[in-house]
Design an enzyme around this catalytic site. Structure first.
Site, short mmCIF file in Angstrom:
data_model
loop_
_atom_site.label_atom_id
_atom_site.label_comp_id
_atom_site.label_asym_id
_atom_site.label_seq_id
_atom_site.Cartn_x
_atom_site.Cartn_y
_atom_site.Cartn_z
CE1 TYR A 75 -3.93 2.21 0.41
CE2 TYR A 75 -2.38 3.50 1.69
CZ TYR A 75 -3.57 3.41 1.01
OH TYR A 75 -4.41 4.48 0.93
CG PHE A 127 -6.02 18.12 -24.36
CD1 PHE A 127 -6.13 17.75 -25.68
CD2 PHE A 127 -6.51 17.26 -23.38
CE1 PHE A 127 -6.73 16.55 -26.02
CE2 PHE A 127 -7.11 16.07 -23.72
CZ PHE A 127 -7.23 15.72 -25.05
CG ASP A 128 -10.56 17.69 -25.00
OD1 ASP A 128 -9.73 17.20 -24.22
OD2 ASP A 128 -11.17 17.01 -25.86
CG ASP A 218 -0.59 19.45 -20.95
OD1 ASP A 218 -0.12 18.31 -20.86
OD2 ASP A 218 -1.76 19.67 -21.32
CB ALA A 220 0.79 14.68 -22.86
CE LYS A 261 -2.45 11.89 -24.22
NZ LYS A 261 -3.30 11.92 -23.03
CG HIS A 453 -15.37 16.23 -28.52
ND1 HIS A 453 -15.37 17.20 -27.57
CD2 HIS A 453 -14.26 15.51 -28.32
CE1 HIS A 453 -14.29 17.09 -26.82
NE2 HIS A 453 -13.60 16.06 -27.25
#
Ligand SMILES: Cc1ncc(COP(=O)(O)O)c(C=O)c1O
Length: 462
Positions: A75, A127-128, A218, A220, A261, A453
């Site tokens: 844990y 990004f969205d 960000d 990614a 990614k 979307h």
């Protein structure tokens, strides 16, 4: 002979494979209608080539699976945590690391700690989910992409850059006090998979320092950005992609990273921070909402897979062959008569559906129409980045503000498809290009208020 005469050659061979389905045209029509004409609602076993996302869709390696088998599921304080933390600290140079289950959890935790209601988060492009999490924190987004990004045909090497003059104006203008954060997305997924130059990141870092504003990445696709810097920016050819990536991380105060990614993993993410105070606030939130700070909602085997993936993704043979494969697909698509956003990036190609389907006005969603046609003709799944996704709608779901461009994103999963699969994609586009006028438009039947979307349902317009 040049040192690498075959840039396309990947540094791996295939050991485990998965069958892909071939449906008849009638089966595809039925499946698409049942999905409300939205590719997100299709079942994976109805798709021949899936280019919906490069996120969590990559193939893992034998070394990753061997590492996963060693995963220790204690844990707290498990062995895997120390390996993961050391790997990430070594790559980024940040002292404080928190694991999270995916990128958007990092967004939620950091924005709720850093942004106050009414503040602004300024970016090259959000990004969205990043945009949604800024809004959920009560703040607002401001995208300031560089001018070259607006010219889809321009071969400018760094169309992912932020507009530095606009950023400086924002940091010195009437809204200066409202700016709570500057967030640079590398590479710029929302705008054509375009990279950000190191010169741009350095200038952003200097502006943020001068104006006392936190600066985060960000990141990614940090490895693919590093590769494109090495290929395109003067002064970096002698560095390894890993050295370039570390330099980029070191310019910022911290980062949010989706490891689905460039972590080469099906799940995962992390927050990297310099500030001990911000780390303490984020850690408390993480423990309450994701899990203890040595696993953050992930299993031990996930973190082992990622620690190994972070080594493999930055390998220059891998990055060279992936970039060459995407560039080759771009050439094939141009030969088929369809324009893509130039220059080709690495993780995705963006088709210029607005130009390809001039008979469809934005309210008939040409990007969505082309994405639908790729599925109906060839079982290829992908998604639009145009007015359906970004446009302004009224309450009846009628388009009132079209998106600047009507694009379709072909996202390329890592180490999954061979160049033969990508040849097939180009061949299907060539088939559609024989008679683009027969491609029909769509209208919205129902849509959710946020992140439209994903759950929208549509019908074709006769
Ligand atoms: C640039 C960027 N930031 C953040 C995210 C969110 O990451 P995740 O899907 O892991 O939540 C994504 C996902 O595609 C992305 O492309």
């Amino acid at each position: 002979m040049p040192e690498f005469p075959y840039p396309l050659l990947p540094p791996y061979r295939i050991k485990v494979v998965e069958p892909i389905p071939f449906l008849t045209a009638e089966q595809r029509r039925e499946a698409y209608a049942a999905a409300g004409h939205n590719p997100f609602n299709l079942r994976a076993d109805q798709i021949t080539v899936d280019l919906l996302s490069d996120s969590g869709t990559g193939a893992t390696s034998a070394d990753q699976e061997a590492a996963a088998a060693r995963g220790d599921e204690s844990y707290a304080g498990a062995r895997y945590w120390f390996r993961f933390r050391d790997e990430v600290q070594d790559l980024t140079g940040y002292p404080h690391i928190l694991p999270v289950h995916q990128g958007r959890a990092a967004e939620r935790i950091v924005f709720s700690a850093l942004l106050r209601p009414g503040q602004l988060c300024v970016s090259n492009t959000h990004f969205d989910t990043t945009h949604a999490n800024v809004e959920l924190a009560g703040a607002h987004t401001l995208d300031l992409p560089c001018a070259e990004a607006r010219d889809l045909d321009s071969d400018h090497p760094f169309k992912g850059n932020i507009d530095l003059y606009a950023l400086e104006r924002t940091l010195t203008g009437p809204d200066a006090d409202r700016v709570g954060l500057v967030l640079m997305t590398i590479t710029n997924n929302g705008l054509g998979a375009q990279p950000v130059s190191m010169a741009n990141l350095e200038a952003v870092a200097a502006l943020c320092r001068r104006h006392g504003v936190p600066f985060l990445l960000d990141a990614a696709r940090f490895a693919e950005n590093a590769w494109l810097v090495r290929e395109r920016e003067a002064g970096y050819a002698h560095l390894t992609p890993r050295e370039i990536a570390t330099r980029a991380f070191q310019l910022a105060d911290g980062c949010l990273v989706s490891l689905k990614k460039d972590g080469l993993a099906p799940v995962g993410g992390f927050i990297g921070l310099r500030s001990a105070d911000l780390f303490a606030t984020c850690e408390a939130n993480l423990i309450a909402t994701e899990g203890f700070s040595t696993y953050g909602g992930l299993a031990g085997h996930d973190l082992e897979r990622i620690a190994q993936g972070l080594r493999e993704v930055i390998d220059e043979h891998y990055l060279r062959s992936r970039a060459a494969s995407t560039a080759r697909l771009a050439d094939l698509i141009h030969d088929a008569g369809v324009d893509t956003v130039r220059p080709a990036g690495v993780h995705a190609l963006y088709l210029n559906a607005g130009r390809f389907l001039p008979h469809l006005t934005p309210d008939l969603f040409p990007g969505h129409s082309l994405a639908s046609e790729l599925y109906l003709t060839g079982g290829i799944r992908c998604a639009e980045l145009g007015s359906l996704y970004l446009g302004g709608m009224d309450e009846e779901h009628r388009l009132v503000q079209p998106a600047p461009f009507e694009l379709v994103r072909l996202a390329i999963p890592r180490r999954v498809y061979t160049d033969a699969h990508l040849d097939y994609v180009a061949a299907i586009l060539a088939e559609i290009a024989k008679d683009p006028e027969r491609v029909r438009g769509y209208r919205i039947v129902s849509a959710p208020p946020l992140l439209r979307h994903f759950k929208v349902r549509l019908e074709p317009v006769e």
